[in-house]
Structures are given as structure tokens and as C-alpha cells.
Design an enzyme around this catalytic site. Structure first.
Site, PDB file in Angstrom:
ATOM      1  N   HIS A 131      -1.600  -5.395 -13.103  1.00 25.61           N
ATOM      2  CA  HIS A 131      -1.102  -5.274 -14.266  1.00 25.61           C
ATOM      3  C   HIS A 131      -1.812  -5.935 -15.362  1.00 25.61           C
ATOM      4  CE1 HIS A 131       3.024  -4.278 -12.253  1.00 25.61           C
ATOM      5  NE2 HIS A 131       2.338  -3.205 -12.241  1.00 25.61           N
ATOM      6  N   ARG A 179       3.686   0.187  13.055  1.00 23.52           N
ATOM      7  CA  ARG A 179       3.374  -1.098  12.576  1.00 23.52           C
ATOM      8  C   ARG A 179       3.543  -0.955  11.162  1.00 23.52           C
ATOM      9  NH1 ARG A 179      -2.314  -4.110  11.287  1.00 23.52           N
ATOM     10  NH2 ARG A 179      -1.406  -5.578  10.206  1.00 23.52           N
ATOM     11  N   ASP A 223       2.387   0.504  -7.770  1.00 23.88           N
ATOM     12  CA  ASP A 223       3.350   0.571  -8.607  1.00 23.88           C
ATOM     13  C   ASP A 223       4.383   1.673  -7.774  1.00 23.88           C
ATOM     14  OD1 ASP A 223       2.806  -1.408 -10.576  1.00 23.88           O
ATOM     15  OD2 ASP A 223       2.852  -0.062 -12.073  1.00 23.88           O
ATOM     16  N   ASN A 260      -8.061  -5.628  14.677  1.00 22.86           N
ATOM     17  CA  ASN A 260      -8.250  -4.797  13.848  1.00 22.86           C
ATOM     18  C   ASN A 260      -9.840  -4.274  13.590  1.00 22.86           C
ATOM     19  OD1 ASN A 260      -5.611  -5.030  12.989  1.00 22.86           O
ATOM     20  ND2 ASN A 260      -5.899  -5.662  10.712  1.00 22.86           N
ATOM     21  N   ASN A 272      -1.519 -10.630   8.588  1.00 20.16           N
ATOM     22  CA  ASN A 272      -2.446  -9.828   8.605  1.00 20.16           C
ATOM     23  C   ASN A 272      -3.945 -10.209   8.011  1.00 20.16           C
ATOM     24  OD1 ASN A 272      -3.505  -7.183   9.165  1.00 20.16           O
ATOM     25  ND2 ASN A 272      -4.072  -7.182   7.150  1.00 20.16           N
ATOM     26  N   GLU A 273      -4.750 -10.302   8.766  1.00 18.15           N
ATOM     27  CA  GLU A 273      -6.263 -10.540   8.499  1.00 18.15           C
ATOM     28  C   GLU A 273      -6.356 -11.758   7.475  1.00 18.15           C
ATOM     29  OE1 GLU A 273      -7.778  -6.945   6.997  1.00 18.15           O
ATOM     30  OE2 GLU A 273      -8.125  -5.996   9.061  1.00 18.15           O
ATOM     31  N   GLN A 286       0.791  -1.206  -0.125  1.00 17.17           N
ATOM     32  CA  GLN A 286       0.053   0.034  -0.143  1.00 17.17           C
ATOM     33  C   GLN A 286       0.887   1.404  -0.023  1.00 17.17           C
ATOM     34  OE1 GLN A 286      -2.568  -1.881   3.277  1.00 17.17           O
ATOM     35  NE2 GLN A 286      -4.213  -0.541   2.178  1.00 17.17           N
ATOM     36  N   HIS A 303       1.473  -9.116   4.628  1.00 10.79           N
ATOM     37  CA  HIS A 303       0.056  -8.317   4.661  1.00 10.79           C
ATOM     38  C   HIS A 303      -0.363  -8.213   3.093  1.00 10.79           C
ATOM     39  CE1 HIS A 303      -2.172  -4.876   6.405  1.00 10.79           C
ATOM     40  NE2 HIS A 303      -2.535  -5.110   5.382  1.00 10.79           N
ATOM     41  N   TYR A 343     -12.959  -1.676  12.773  1.00 13.53           N
ATOM     42  CA  TYR A 343     -13.466  -0.396  12.162  1.00 13.53           C
ATOM     43  C   TYR A 343     -14.778  -0.202  12.394  1.00 13.53           C
ATOM     44  CZ  TYR A 343      -9.239  -0.751   9.231  1.00 13.53           C
ATOM     45  OH  TYR A 343      -7.854  -0.714   8.882  1.00 13.53           O
ATOM     46  N   GLU A 361      -5.291  -1.926  14.176  1.00 19.13           N
ATOM     47  CA  GLU A 361      -5.957  -1.062  13.182  1.00 19.13           C
ATOM     48  C   GLU A 361      -7.195  -0.713  13.676  1.00 19.13           C
ATOM     49  OE1 GLU A 361      -6.480  -2.634   9.175  1.00 19.13           O
ATOM     50  OE2 GLU A 361      -4.495  -3.466   8.997  1.00 19.13           O
TER      51      GLU A 361
HETATM   52  C1  BGC Z   1      -6.492  -4.148   5.859  1.00 20.15           C
HETATM   53  C2  BGC Z   1      -5.653  -2.733   5.287  1.00 20.15           C
HETATM   54  C3  BGC Z   1      -6.748  -1.894   4.690  1.00 20.15           C
HETATM   55  C4  BGC Z   1      -7.665  -1.267   5.858  1.00 20.15           C
HETATM   56  C5  BGC Z   1      -8.854  -0.478   5.189  1.00 20.15           C
HETATM   57  C6  BGC Z   1      -7.716  -3.717   6.607  1.00 20.15           C
HETATM   58  O1  BGC Z   1      -8.349  -4.458   6.599  1.00 20.15           O
HETATM   59  O2  BGC Z   1      -5.494  -4.570   6.636  1.00 20.15           O
HETATM   60  O3  BGC Z   1      -4.711  -3.069   4.313  1.00 20.15           O
HETATM   61  O4  BGC Z   1      -6.268  -0.766   3.993  1.00 20.15           O
HETATM   62  O5  BGC Z   1      -8.292  -2.529   6.330  1.00 20.15           O
HETATM   63  O6  BGC Z   1      -9.792  -1.000   4.425  1.00 20.15           O
END
Ligand code: BGC
Length: 500
Positions: A59, A97, A72, A325, A186-187, A39, A142, A327, A397
Site C-alpha cells: 500500500h 497445502r 488485496d 521446495n 515456509n522458506e 497470494q 508463509h 524449482y 513445492e
Molecule cells: C514461494 C512461493 C512463490 C514460489 C514461486 C516459493 O519460493 O514459497 O510463495 O510463489 O516460490 O516464486
């Protein structure tokens, strides 16, 4: 009666408010930001780096990304890592991290050849962070598998558990002397349900078989890496390891929806946590039964490939902390007769015949899948604390996407304020939350979302050759939180070491 309720309510509201006004994060609490190699790094083919499965996918098929972009160049952190460290300093962070790109470090995917440039890049980053008193927290994987390993079946091939363990061993041997916090993978939810559900590379549509092979293989791969650390490095380096789990919080729409909500939690998160964090190990039993019944009805042997007793033991207990993580939150209910289940994985599950959505009372944002329910984070931390025997939790996260928010990102500032407040309250509940890495340090390549939505504390100018980074209002807020250790900070801004 009314009066009594009002008083109780007022104590509850004002009590909590004044409590968080005075409460402070402990001095040992680690504040940080998070990122991931694909990212931010760019330099996709610099030196001897080989293509990852994301390079190949984007690509070959740019149309799968909202704005047809790719990683890229991204934030060009491969060249601009010094600026990234400077930003962390500006923010007053004491943890960063970031992830290591497997194809950058091991271009063949195997330890037969270690890239000198790849090795040095991460050495420089780690040393640069430590010089500034910032703890590196390293994610070993990741999402960016070497394409050559994807060609051999990637995460659906059980041999990947050894390939990953060998890669992790190289990473520990190179950086273990300086890195004390590790995330193996990760996830797995994003990798497996996303990768075999056409939300992510390898962008394969195989929700009945591939997804679950990947599910099992990530558990075993994580465990093998953990055991290697135990055997070869723990006594010398005393690091802490975990796997990070993407975990929306789920609540029932009505009390009678609790059972299906519990099953939804199993499907979303316990599938990736129970084998590691529960006392008994293995798949969450109710979910395993239900999924396997579904599979049999369709003529498959199973959904979740069984663990052998040895594998259960191998995987069980392979953690030193829980890496969460978080959200947002959803409310869950069963589908009504004739109604279709919501689409996996943000809106429901056909496997469970459920729908989940935002509660209409919650504040929404311009991003469809997002809603504010900060209390969900505290509820979830309490759930984790009572469900698993975890002695330490790190929020690895937490953040909010915006569209064209410019530099005045009040919605992000509010999000951080309100979610951090819940972390503080959870600590006050007695839960050992020891750190928090915000997602994310700066705008970056948001997978299939490209550069359309962004999560950054810093805005990045993606059309400028220097990928100029500029702090947003949320960054200013964060830098006060880290210095005051309070969510309602009272800090003299002129004393902030802040680049305008
Ligand atoms: C991921 C990240 C992603 C973020 C936001 C997480 O689930 O680990 O790579 O950018 O969510 O969508």
C-alpha cells in the site's frame, strides 16, 4: 569400444524410459497442490483482520511490484474456497497445502485475541477438504507477518521466537485434531535473504546483519513450535512437522568446482537445514567460519549469530520429514580474476565469490531465472537422503512460471511430466518420497512479480469479479497422473470427473 558405449547408453536411456513408463507411484503417495494465504485469499481488511507486512509494504510502495499490483483481492479465496476444493477434486488431489494468515487469525499478533471469523474460515476450509478426502497440509507461516510485529522488529527481534511459538500453539490447538501435516515456516531463505535483501517484505536492505538475525530466529522459532507440538499435541494427534526449505540444486561447472559448489549448497540451503536436520546441529561449520571471517574483515562481530549449546539442542532434530521446495538447478564456479560475483541469490554470491547460472545445454524458458534440468531433482533427493538422516521427504513445492501462457501451457505440462518422472525414479532408488504438492493450484499474486508471471494449473481471470478459474492443459495432464499414478498415463479422458 564405440559399440559397447552405444549399447550401454541405449540401455541406460531406454531402460530408464521403459522403467518410468511402467513405474507407478505407490497407492499411499500423496498428490497435491500448494498455495499461500497472501497470494490467494484477498479480503485483506475483512472482518477484524489486521494488516500484514505485505499489505503495508504494497500500500505504501506499489512501485516495488512489477505491475504495481497487490494481494488485496488476489484470487479471493477467502470467499471462493469452495471452488478451490472443487478444483482439487477435479485434479484428483488427495492433499492441499495452504497457509494460515497470522494477522487474520490473531489480529494483534498475540493470542490475547483470536478472531472468530479467521478461526471459522480455516475451520471451514479444513472440514471442506476432509469431506472430500483431501488431507490438509498447513503452513503456519508463509511470509505474512502482522505489521504490528514488524513494527517491533519482526524476524530480526529474538523475541519473535516466542511470539511465533504462541501463535503456533493457537493453530495447533484449533486445528490439530484434523491436520496431520504441518509446515511451521515456509522458506526462511525467502523471508530472510529476501526480506533483508529487498526481494520481499519487510523490504529492508540489511544483508550483513538483519538477514542473519532472521536466519537464526527462524531456526529457533521453528524449534519452539515443534517442541510445543511434542509436548502438548503429539500423543493426541500424531501429526508430522517440518519446515520447508527452498533449495535450488547446484552442480559444479567443472569437477574442480565441487568444493565451492558444496559451499554454495551450504549457503543456500544448509544454513537453513543443518541446524535442524544434521546429527550435530548448529551452523554448517565451514560456512560459519568463512562468513564470520568476512564479517570480521568488515568490522562486524559475526554474520551468523552463534547458537548457545542449549539452542543447538533445542533446534537439532526438530523434524518428522524433510519439506523440499525445488524449482530449478544452477551450475557453479568461482569468479575469475577481475570478474564480479553474481548477484545474490539467483546468480551468485559475493560472500563466496561465485557465479552460478543455467547450463547452456539446458532448455530455458521465457523466464530468465528458470531452466529445465529435471535430473537435478533426483540428484538432490539422493543428496538429501545421504546427507541427513531423513526418513521421509515431501516435495512441498515444484512448478514453473510462464508469461501469458493461456490455457495451452505445454511447457508446464512437460515440466511436470519430466520432474514427476524424476520423483518416480528417486522412489525407485529407494528414497522415501511420500508426497508432492505442485506449485501452484491456480495463478496467484507472485510477490514482487505481481500477476505478470504465473504458475497455476488453473488460470485465473483477475479482471473478472468472480475471479473465474479455468483448467489449463497441465491441469488435465495432472488429473490423469493422479488417477493412473503414472507419469505416462493411459487414461480414458471421458471417465475423468472434469469440469470443462
Ligand atoms: C514461494 C512461493 C512463490 C514460489 C514461486 C516459493 O519460493 O514459497 O510463495 O510463489 O516460490 O516464486
Amino acid at each position: 569400444m564405440y559399440f559397447k558405449c552405444a549399447v550401454v547408453l541405449s540401455i541406460l536411456i531406454h531402460g530408464a524410459w521403459s522403467a518410468t513408463e511402467q513405474l507407478k507411484f505407490p497407492e499411499t503417495f500423496m498428490f497435491g497442490a500448494a498455495s499461500a494465504a497472501y497470494q490467494i485469499e484477498g479480503a485483506w481488511n475483512e472482518s477484524d483482520k489486521s494488516p500484514s507486512m505485505w499489505d503495508k509494504l504494497l500500500h505504501d510502495r506499489p512501485e516495488v511490484v512489477m505491475d504495481r499490483s497487490n494481494g488485496d483481492v488476489a484470487c479471493d479465496s477467502y470467499h471462493l474456497w469452495r471452488r478451490d476444493i472443487e478444483m482439487l477434486e477435479e485434479l484428483g488431489m488427495n492433499m492441499y497445502r495452504f497457509s494460515i494468515s497470522w494477522p487474520r487469525l490473531l489480529p494483534t499478533g498475540f493470542p490475547n485475541y483470536i478472531s472468530e471469523d479467521g478461526k471459522n474460515y480455516y475451520n471451514n476450509l479444513i472440514d471442506g477438504l476432509l469431506e472430500k478426502g483431501i488431507q490438509p497440509m498447513v503452513t503456519i507461516y508463509h511470509f505474512d507477518l502482522p505489521q504490528s510485529l514488524q513494527d517491533l522488529g519482526g524476524w530480526a527481534n529474538p523475541l519473535i521466537t516466542d511470539w511465533f511459538a504462541d501463535y503456533a500453539n493457537v493453530v495447533f490447538s484449533l486445528y490439530g485434531d484434523r491436520v496431520k501435516y504441518w509446515i511451521t515456516i515456509n522458506e526462511p531463505m525467502g523471508m530472510c535473504d529476501g526480506g533483508y535483501g529487498e526481494f520481499a517484505a519487510p523490504y529492508i536492505n540489511d544483508p550483513y546483519v538483519g538477514q542473519y538475525l532472521c536466519n537464526k530466529n527462524t531456526m529457533v522459532a521453528h524449534a519452539k513450535a515443534y517442541r510445543i507440538y511434542d509436548e502438548l499435541y503429539r500423543d493426541k494427534y500424531h501429526g508430522k512437522l517440518s519446515i520447508s526449505t527452498l533449495f535450488f540444486w547446484f552442480k559444479p561447472v567443472e569437477p574442480e568446482d565441487q568444493e565451492i559448489t558444496d559451499l554454495t549448497i551450504d549457503l543456500w540451503a544448509s544454513r537453513y537445514s543443518h541446524p535442524i536436520f544434521s546429527k550435530e546441529g548448529g551452523w554448517p561449520p565451514k560456512l560459519e567460519r568463512l562468513l564470520n571471517e568476512n564479517a570480521k574483515k568488515q568490522g562486524y562481530r559475526y554474520r551468523l549469530p552463534p547458537f548457545t549449546p542449549e539452542e543447538i539442542e533445542l533446534v537439532r532434530g526438530t523434524y518428522d520429514y524433510y519439506a523440499l521446495n525445488h524449482y530449478t538447478t544452477r551450475v557453479v564456479r568461482r569468479t575469475k580474476p577481475g570478474e564480479k560475483a553474481g548477484a545474490w541469490f539467483f546468480y551468485g554470491s559475493p560472500e563466496l565469490n561465485v557465479r552460478f547460472d543455467k547450463d547452456p545445454r539446458w532448455r530455458t524458458t521465457e523466464i530468465d531465472w528458470f531452466a529445465f534440468y529435471p535430473e537435478g531433482l533426483r540428484e538432490q533427493l539422493n543428496w538429501l537422503n545421504t546427507t541427513y538422516d531423513v526418513k521421509e521427504i515431501i516435495i512441498t513445492e515444484n512448478g514453473i512460471p510462464t508469461l501469458n501462457s493461456g490455457l495451452v501451457d505445454i511447457v508446464r505440462l512437460d515440466y511436470y511430466k519430466e520432474y514427476l518422472e524424476q520423483v518416480l525414479l528417486a522412489i525407485n532408488d529407494g528414497i522415501n518420497v511420500t508426497g508432492y504438492t505442485a506449485w501452484t493450484l491456480m495463478d496467484n499474486f507472485e510477490w514482487l512479480g505481481g500477476y505478470v508471471s504465473n504458475f497455476g494449473l488453473y488460470a485465473v481471470n483477475f479482471t473478472h469479479p468472480n475471479r473465474t478459474r479455468t483448467p489449463r492443459e497441465s491441469a488435465r495432464y495432472f488429473s490423469k497422473v493422479t488417477r493412473s499414478r503414472m507419469v505416462h498415463p493411459n487414461v480414458d479422458e471421458t471417465k475423468l470427473n472434469y469440469v470443462k
